[in-house]
Design an enzyme around this catalytic site. Structure first.
Site, PDB file in Angstrom:
ATOM      1  N   GLU A   1      -5.922  -4.412  10.787  1.00 52.78           N
ATOM      2  CA  GLU A   1      -4.673  -3.677  10.809  1.00 52.78           C
ATOM      3  C   GLU A   1      -5.073  -2.710  12.110  1.00 52.78           C
ATOM      4  O   GLU A   1      -5.728  -2.087  12.112  1.00 52.78           O
ATOM      5  CB  GLU A   1      -4.880  -2.682   9.525  1.00 52.78           C
ATOM      6  CG  GLU A   1      -4.395  -3.329   8.437  1.00 52.78           C
ATOM      7  CD  GLU A   1      -3.952  -2.365   7.496  1.00 52.78           C
ATOM      8  OE1 GLU A   1      -2.625  -2.592   7.154  1.00 52.78           O
ATOM      9  OE2 GLU A   1      -4.364  -1.183   7.028  1.00 52.78           O
TER      10      GLU A   1
ATOM     11  N   GLY B   1       2.695  -0.945   4.436  1.00 53.93           N
ATOM     12  CA  GLY B   1       2.762   0.480   3.790  1.00 53.93           C
ATOM     13  C   GLY B   1       4.296   0.784   3.681  1.00 53.93           C
ATOM     14  O   GLY B   1       4.868   0.557   2.755  1.00 53.93           O
ATOM     15  N   GLY B   2       4.840   1.382   4.806  1.00 57.77           N
ATOM     16  CA  GLY B   2       6.150   1.816   4.831  1.00 57.77           C
ATOM     17  C   GLY B   2       7.277   1.059   4.037  1.00 57.77           C
ATOM     18  O   GLY B   2       7.992   1.406   3.194  1.00 57.77           O
TER      19      GLY B   2
ATOM     20  N   GLY C   1       2.249   2.252  10.738  1.00 61.18           N
ATOM     21  CA  GLY C   1       3.183   3.363  10.516  1.00 61.18           C
ATOM     22  C   GLY C   1       3.910   3.831  11.831  1.00 61.18           C
ATOM     23  O   GLY C   1       4.666   4.979  11.935  1.00 61.18           O
TER      24      GLY C   1
ATOM     25  N   HIS D   1      -9.586   1.393   4.535  1.00 59.26           N
ATOM     26  CA  HIS D   1      -8.370   1.340   5.132  1.00 59.26           C
ATOM     27  C   HIS D   1      -8.763   2.541   6.229  1.00 59.26           C
ATOM     28  O   HIS D   1      -9.455   3.313   6.154  1.00 59.26           O
ATOM     29  CB  HIS D   1      -7.251   1.973   4.176  1.00 59.26           C
ATOM     30  CG  HIS D   1      -6.024   2.085   5.100  1.00 59.26           C
ATOM     31  ND1 HIS D   1      -5.537   3.003   5.792  1.00 59.26           N
ATOM     32  CD2 HIS D   1      -4.859   1.196   4.836  1.00 59.26           C
ATOM     33  CE1 HIS D   1      -4.235   2.731   6.337  1.00 59.26           C
ATOM     34  NE2 HIS D   1      -4.005   1.617   5.765  1.00 59.26           N
TER      35      HIS D   1
ATOM     36  N   ASN E   1       0.792  -1.290  -0.066  1.00 55.75           N
ATOM     37  CA  ASN E   1      -0.103   0.058   0.039  1.00 55.75           C
ATOM     38  C   ASN E   1       0.834   1.196   0.055  1.00 55.75           C
ATOM     39  O   ASN E   1       1.433   1.737   0.929  1.00 55.75           O
ATOM     40  CB  ASN E   1      -0.943  -0.112   1.087  1.00 55.75           C
ATOM     41  CG  ASN E   1      -1.706   1.369   1.481  1.00 55.75           C
ATOM     42  OD1 ASN E   1      -1.693   1.985   0.159  1.00 55.75           O
ATOM     43  ND2 ASN E   1      -2.423   1.282   2.578  1.00 55.75           N
ATOM     44  N   TRP E   2       1.172   1.720  -1.105  1.00 60.79           N
ATOM     45  CA  TRP E   2       2.062   2.932  -1.266  1.00 60.79           C
ATOM     46  C   TRP E   2       1.519   4.205  -0.549  1.00 60.79           C
ATOM     47  O   TRP E   2       2.222   5.077  -0.293  1.00 60.79           O
ATOM     48  CB  TRP E   2       2.346   3.080  -2.819  1.00 60.79           C
ATOM     49  CG  TRP E   2       3.119   2.330  -3.461  1.00 60.79           C
ATOM     50  CD1 TRP E   2       3.545   1.031  -2.854  1.00 60.79           C
ATOM     51  CD2 TRP E   2       3.619   2.260  -4.912  1.00 60.79           C
ATOM     52  NE1 TRP E   2       4.257   0.393  -4.003  1.00 60.79           N
ATOM     53  CE2 TRP E   2       4.368   1.074  -5.118  1.00 60.79           C
ATOM     54  CE3 TRP E   2       3.522   3.342  -5.861  1.00 60.79           C
ATOM     55  CZ2 TRP E   2       4.974   0.946  -6.356  1.00 60.79           C
ATOM     56  CZ3 TRP E   2       4.042   2.808  -7.028  1.00 60.79           C
ATOM     57  CH2 TRP E   2       4.672   1.860  -7.209  1.00 60.79           C
ATOM     58  N   LYS E   3       0.158   4.093  -0.547  1.00 60.97           N
ATOM     59  CA  LYS E   3      -0.507   5.391   0.069  1.00 60.97           C
ATOM     60  C   LYS E   3      -0.253   6.683  -0.934  1.00 60.97           C
ATOM     61  O   LYS E   3       0.116   6.363  -2.111  1.00 60.97           O
ATOM     62  CB  LYS E   3      -0.002   5.666   1.509  1.00 60.97           C
ATOM     63  CG  LYS E   3      -0.189   4.554   2.448  1.00 60.97           C
ATOM     64  CD  LYS E   3       0.022   4.535   3.697  1.00 60.97           C
ATOM     65  CE  LYS E   3      -0.349   3.219   4.709  1.00 60.97           C
ATOM     66  NZ  LYS E   3      -0.174   3.375   6.252  1.00 60.97           N
TER      67      LYS E   3
ATOM     68  N   GLU F   1      -7.052   4.993   7.570  1.00 61.65           N
ATOM     69  CA  GLU F   1      -6.890   6.299   7.106  1.00 61.65           C
ATOM     70  C   GLU F   1      -7.850   6.743   6.492  1.00 61.65           C
ATOM     71  O   GLU F   1      -8.412   7.902   6.709  1.00 61.65           O
ATOM     72  CB  GLU F   1      -5.612   6.234   6.219  1.00 61.65           C
ATOM     73  CG  GLU F   1      -4.458   6.140   7.041  1.00 61.65           C
ATOM     74  CD  GLU F   1      -3.014   5.766   6.518  1.00 61.65           C
ATOM     75  OE1 GLU F   1      -3.059   5.810   5.333  1.00 61.65           O
ATOM     76  OE2 GLU F   1      -2.324   4.941   7.047  1.00 61.65           O
TER      77      GLU F   1
ATOM     78  N   SER G   1       3.107  -2.113  10.314  1.00 62.38           N
ATOM     79  CA  SER G   1       4.535  -2.077  10.648  1.00 62.38           C
ATOM     80  C   SER G   1       5.339  -3.587  10.219  1.00 62.38           C
ATOM     81  O   SER G   1       6.080  -4.211  10.766  1.00 62.38           O
ATOM     82  CB  SER G   1       4.970  -1.835  11.950  1.00 62.38           C
ATOM     83  OG  SER G   1       4.521  -0.635  12.144  1.00 62.38           O
TER      84      SER G   1
HETATM   85  P1  PGA Z   1       2.701   0.431   7.848  1.00 63.20           P
HETATM   86  O1  PGA Z   1       1.156   0.497   7.018  1.00 63.20           O
HETATM   87  O2  PGA Z   1       3.000  -0.971   7.334  1.00 63.20           O
HETATM   88  O3  PGA Z   1       3.353   1.536   7.368  1.00 63.20           O
HETATM   89  O4  PGA Z   1       2.325   0.156   9.249  1.00 63.20           O
HETATM   90  C1  PGA Z   1       0.173  -0.522   6.757  1.00 63.20           C
HETATM   91  C2  PGA Z   1      -1.141  -0.104   6.041  1.00 63.20           C
HETATM   92  O5  PGA Z   1      -1.395   1.078   6.552  1.00 63.20           O
HETATM   93  O6  PGA Z   1      -1.730  -0.565   5.422  1.00 63.20           O
END
Ligand code: PGA
Length: 255
Positions: free
Chosen positions: A169, A236-237, A175, A97, A9-11, A99, A215
């Site tokens: 999640e 994500g990251g 993050g 998600h 997930n590049w966001k 967010e 994470s």
């Molecule tokens: P993260 O994000 O791996 O940076 O914690 C995961 C996500 O939001 O899907």
């Protein structure tokens, strides 16, 4: 079929040039995935077509959207519909998600509409659920997640629910560098599978992929993915770094 999935997930990160370079580096590793495994890349809307041209060249690699509109079509300036995604050959979409839930006020009810539109347009959806820290501290995470699933997914029929992938999640682990412990992850994934089994029966629950997100990185992916009820991760990251994500894909269970 219960697949093992590494989903990036590049966001809202990377330019087109940076994203293309990242994809090319990942694909150049010639990772072999069997038909029970998949690598899915959720990239920003403007990159979808370009990204699909890259993932189409690698077996069991797919491109996904990170979101989509809750309406079919019409006067919704700036929105992107599920049918638009289908029309460019996109097969996966992330729905719900945290967010989106937090920053764009997406409720369980709105997400149920997106779930229906995903189905109508033949998209496989990665449906996200997860609790904030206050709920975890109050030990109410099990009922919290159950409500998220019930209100957005459980109106689906037995045949329909099979198109969905669930991503757990915990918001406090996204993050933040904090990862839920293996015990916390397995307990929640087993709980989610039980909740699905209570509604749809064990066979269907056993056929649904449940991904962990929060994470995940190269250093912890193998341990997390080896848990019995974990079928990969939403990342994500660490998905923005080729070496990291290649190692994460390679950590998927092999059967
Ligand atoms: P993260 O994000 O791996 O940076 O914690 C995961 C996500 O939001 O899907």
């Amino acid at each position: 079929m219960r697949k093992q999935i590494a989903a990036a997930n590049w966001k809202m990160n990377l330019t087109l040039a940076e994203g293309t370079a990242l994809m090319n580096e990942i694909v150049s590793n010639d990772i072999t995935l069997n038909d029970k495994q998949a690598a899915v890349f959720a990239v920003p809307f403007p990159y979808l077509i370009n990204n699909k041209s890259i993932t189409d060249k690698a077996v069991n690699f797919f491109t996904a959207a990170q979101n989509c509109a809750a309406e079919k079509a019409g006067a919704y300036t700036g929105e992107v519909s599920m049918s638009m995604l289908e029309s460019i050959g996109i097969e996966y979409v992330i729905i719900g998600h945290s967010e989106r839930r937090d920053y764009y006020a997406e409720t369980n009810k709105v997400l149920a509409k997106k779930v229906n539109l995903a189905l109508e347009n033949n998209l496989k959806a990665i449906f996200c659920c997860g609790e904030p820290l206050s709920i975890r501290d109050a030990a109410e995470q099990n009922s919290y997640i159950e409500t998220q699933l019930k209100e957005s997914l459980f109106h689906l029929s037995e045949t329909q629910i099979k198109n969905f992938i669930i991503a757990y999640e915990p918001i406090w682990a996204i993050g933040t560098g904090l990862t839920a412990s293996s015990q916390q992850v397995q307990d929640m994934h087993a709980h989610i599978r039980k909740v699905v089994a209570n509604k749809y029966g064990q066979a269907i629950a056993d056929s649904i992929s449940i991904l962990y997100g929060g994470s995940v990185k190269a250093a912890n992916a193998a341990e997390i993915f080896s848990l019995p009820d974990v079928d990969g991760g939403l990342v994500g990251g660490a998905s923005l770094v080729a070496k990291e994500f290649v190692a994460i894909i390679k950590s998927l269970k092999n059967s």
